[in-house]
Scaffold this motif. Structure first.
Motif: not given
Length: 288
Positions: A225-252
């Motif tokens: 769980l901590e590594r998922l949080m770290d990954l999303l903390d890293f990836v989400t701002p990069l998606c924002e900078e790219e101009g993406r308005a939405y990001l869908t994250i699925a857990l199965g």
């Protein structure tokens, strides 16, 4: 001329476009259902030139208008070149759900032409392939209620947004029911111990505290769980900078009842604390 925010609502017949249109109307859009595609540029220019300019417009455009996909992309390209903010929202649902909805409403599919509803659905999917590929936001409505849809659209298009520009959607699912086709990131939780094999826990879901306590007792749960949080903390701002308005994250997990539900809720809480708009959907939690 002040630019207009234009949302094109499209997708499969029976997937909820009319409901989406009403939802956007409720949050301040001027909405029109089934406007002929050639009239879109004229309509948008009238919206900008009137004494009381209409700044937010939503149009339902679909197969009822005949051949429209290629002309629509040409028109949207022109409007974007003029400075208008154009978004495509594609509503979809499984063939099984769409067939059932047409059966319940007793209305014919617009492309059935005397054939079965399924035949019309298959033909429509072929026509809309490019729109699906180019959509800015895809909403899978098979398991959504009207209230879920309204909440999702409100979060995506509400004017008063927090600092974060990107909207996040967290989806829990069961692998035995298939992957969510609209997921941008998919994470597997099946290596964690399954509550399904504990008689007292089987009837519960990941929304119950007992399930969370059981899962977190596994040695791998907290580090994962901590590594998922770290990954999303890293990836989400990069998606924002790219101009993406939405990001869908699925857990199965296997069935979509326990492990994926719990972890999706944990991630949602963390991301909300970070200031993001987060919508959570547990796709398979009600399935047997």
């Amino acid at each position: 001329m002040k630019p207009t925010e234009l949302v094109i609502i499209t997708g499969m017949s029976g997937a909820g476009k009319s409901q989406a249109n009403k939802c956007l109307e409720d949050i301040g859009f001027f909405c029109i259902d089934n406007l002929p595609t050639p009239l879109i540029p004229t309509f948008v220019r009238l919206c900008t030139q009137s004494d009381h300019a209409i700044e937010r417009v939503a149009l339902v455009i679909d197969v009822r208008g005949g051949e429209f996909v290629d002309p629509l992309f040409d028109i949207l390209g022109i409007l974007r070149a003029e400075g208008h903010a154009v978004k495509i929202v594609f509503l979809d649902a499984s063939n099984e759900v769409l067939v059932r909805r047409f059966s319940e409403s007793r209305r014919p599919h617009p492309l059935a032409a005397g054939k079965s509803a399924l035949a019309g659905i298959v033909a429509e999917r072929q026509i809309l392939t490019r729109l699906l590929d180019e959509a800015d936001l895809i909403i899978e409505t098979s398991t959504l209620t009207i209230h879920d849809l309204k909440r999702f659209l409100s979060q995506a298009f509400v004017v008063e947004r927090p600092t974060a520009k990107i909207s996040l959607s967290l989806v829990s699912f069961g692998y035995k029911h298939g992957l969510p086709f609209d997921a941008d990131l998919v994470f597997d939780t099946r290596f964690l111990p399954s509550p399904h094999f504990i008689d007292d826990l089987r009837p519960l879901t990941g929304l119950d505290s007992q399930i969370g306590e059981f899962i977190m007792r596994a040695s791998a749960a907290k580090p994962y769980l901590e590594r998922l949080m770290d990954l999303l903390d890293f990836v989400t701002p990069l998606c924002e900078e790219e101009g993406r308005a939405y990001l869908t994250i699925a857990l199965g997990c296997t069935g979509g009842h326990h492990r994926s539900v719990f972890l999706a809720e944990q991630l949602a809480g963390h991301l909300r604390e970070c200031g993001y708009l987060v919508n959570v959907r547990h796709r398979d939690i009600e399935r047997a």
